[in-house]
Design an enzyme around this catalytic site. Structure first.
Site, mmCIF file in Angstrom:
data_model
loop_
_atom_site.group_PDB
_atom_site.id
_atom_site.type_symbol
_atom_site.label_atom_id
_atom_site.label_comp_id
_atom_site.label_asym_id
_atom_site.label_seq_id
_atom_site.Cartn_x
_atom_site.Cartn_y
_atom_site.Cartn_z
ATOM 1 N N GLY A 19 0.804 -1.210 0.000
ATOM 2 C CA GLY A 19 0.000 0.000 0.000
ATOM 3 C C GLY A 19 0.835 1.256 0.000
ATOM 4 N N GLY A 21 0.378 5.802 0.822
ATOM 5 C CA GLY A 21 -0.458 6.924 1.233
ATOM 6 C C GLY A 21 0.400 8.156 1.362
ATOM 7 N N GLY A 22 0.084 9.180 0.581
ATOM 8 C CA GLY A 22 0.901 10.390 0.620
ATOM 9 C C GLY A 22 2.328 10.079 0.186
ATOM 10 N N ALA A 24 4.337 8.086 1.976
ATOM 11 C CA ALA A 24 4.762 6.839 2.627
ATOM 12 C C ALA A 24 4.392 5.623 1.772
ATOM 13 C CB ALA A 24 4.124 6.717 4.004
ATOM 14 N N ASP A 144 -7.923 12.499 10.681
ATOM 15 C CA ASP A 144 -8.061 11.905 9.353
ATOM 16 C C ASP A 144 -8.896 10.628 9.424
ATOM 17 O OD1 ASP A 144 -7.729 11.721 6.617
ATOM 18 O OD2 ASP A 144 -5.746 10.802 6.719
#
Length: 414
Positions: A19, A21-22, A24, A144
């Site tokens: 995965g 995200g942003g 990372a 978030d």
């Protein structure tokens, strides 16, 4: 970002990219020492020569936020919060080693137009609300909340994850939000996040309200083709009434979601504990209706209008009545900085009497009252008998409750 499969950080070999995200990336790794799979979140922290001042500043902010995420999760030991195993920085990378959840996220399970039953929706949102109440009790705001950040260890076991945007209240550290930057995913962000004004824990209440709405209807309460559309709708339009989005939803959720999704934070639930308790009461109410004979079914009432017993407490030594209001849950303890329990025993010699800051709580369930010790130093007693930590004990009119050395007489009011 560079593919890191095969690299080793902190003794964990990265086996598979699972995965992102942003900035990372998240990898699946294996812990040879304990024979278990882990999740490893990695960000680049290269700097040095050739990096512009602006890029270096952004990178330092990103690293500071990443460290804050590790600290936030490490400070929160809760059944419904993802467990962190370690943090490190090496060879131009920073990483967090966390519990691996093979079940994926709630976002993977939501299908547009296919609402969850109320049982399924509350089975997920109640534990998440309790995890957030726990975080808020430790002065941590998530900022978030969205389905992608709710991992599903099992169908009935959600785990709150990704504290990358968390804010620690009362912290002496600078706010890591840059001017003009809206934190949180737009579809779930509270209006005050979008307006970039002062925020507090009520933004998490709003975001979790949207998650509940989405589970019950299979759609979001605002429409838009872009992030900007979502932004403007949040500021200028009320959410689509839930019974229009799904006429089959129980009316019991109307008042709950109207309050959770209030544009003005002052009109929302003021604490996650209050929101969580209303969800639990809705679950009890719906369960009772579901199990009743069809002929005996009565209209589901607004939770605010249900006639329920109220707790009353007075000091045994002086007979002084302590204010309890209409709350279904009352924390008992001593005030500390800006954290003031519902039953504040500080003015009554709480410190000298061995009362802990978060000593215990009283909670109403199905119109019955219980007392629970929250891990106090000197114990909680009912009629002279010490109750086990984190086990609720039933209490009744006339019982004597002792917190440390302070005795309170418990009574019930209609």
């Amino acid at each position: 970002m560079e593919d890191l499969v095969g690299r080793t950080f902190g003794g964990y070999e990265l086996k598979e990219h699972v995965g992102a995200g942003g900035v990372a990336s998240i990898y699946k790794g294996f812990d040879d020492r304990l024979s278990r799979w882990v999740a490893i979140k990695v960000i680049p922290i290269q700097g040095g020569q050739g990096v512009s001042g602006a890029s270096r500043t952004n990178q330092e902010t990103m690293l500071a936020r990443f460290r804050l995420e590790a600290q936030a999760i490490a400070a929160l030991r809760h059944r419904n919060i993802l467990t962190i195993y370690g943090y490190g920085e090496e060879e131009g990378w920073a990483y967090i080693v966390m519990e691996y959840v093979p079940g994926g996220s709630l976002a993977d399970r939501i299908e547009p137009g296919k609402p969850y039953t109320w049982e399924q929706a509350l089975t997920i949102t109640i534990p998440v609300s309790q995890a957030l109440a726990f975080a808020h009790g430790h002065d941590i705001i998530h900022r978030d909340i969205k389905p992608a950040n709710i991992l599903m260890l099992e169908d009935d076991w959600p785990l709150l994850a990704d504290f990358g945007l968390a804010k620690i209240e009362q912290s002496t550290k600078p706010d890591l939000t840059m001017p003009g930057q809206v934190l949180g995913t737009m579809a779930y962000a509270a209006p005050e996040q979008i307006q970039e004004v002062a925020i507090d824990s009520r933004i998490d209440i709003y975001s979790l309200g949207i998650v509940l709405y989405e589970l019950l209807t299979g759609k979001l309460p605002f429409s838009g083709k872009s992030s900007f559309d979502f932004l403007m709708a949040r500021l200028t339009e009320p959410p689509l009434p839930i019974l229009e989005a799904n006429p089959n939803v129980s009316p019991i959720f109307v008042s709950i979601l109207d309050k959770a999704l209030a544009t003005n934070p002052a009109e929302r639930y003021q604490t996650m504990v209050e929101f969580s308790q209303n969800l639990i009461e809705a679950q009890h109410q719906l369960s009772r209706v579901q199990s009743a004979d069809e002929s005996d079914l009565t209209p589901i009432l607004d939770l605010q209008k249900l006639k329920q017993t109220k707790a009353a407490l007075k000091l045994k030594t002086s007979g002084q009545q302590l204010p309890t209001g209409d709350q279904a849950e009352l924390t008992v303890g001593r005030a500390y900085k800006n954290n003031i329990p519902d039953i504040n025993l500080s003015p009554h010699g709480g410190a000298r009497a061995g009362v802990s800051r978060r000593h215990g709580r009283l909670v109403r369930e199905d119109n019955d009252w219980f007392v629970e010790d929250l891990g106090s130093t000197n114990g909680t007693f009912v009629n002279g008998h010490r109750i086990p930590v984190h086990q609720k004990a039933a209490i009744d009119h006339g019982d004597i409750l002792r917190f440390g050395q302070i005795e309170l007489e418990f009574s019930l009011e209609s």
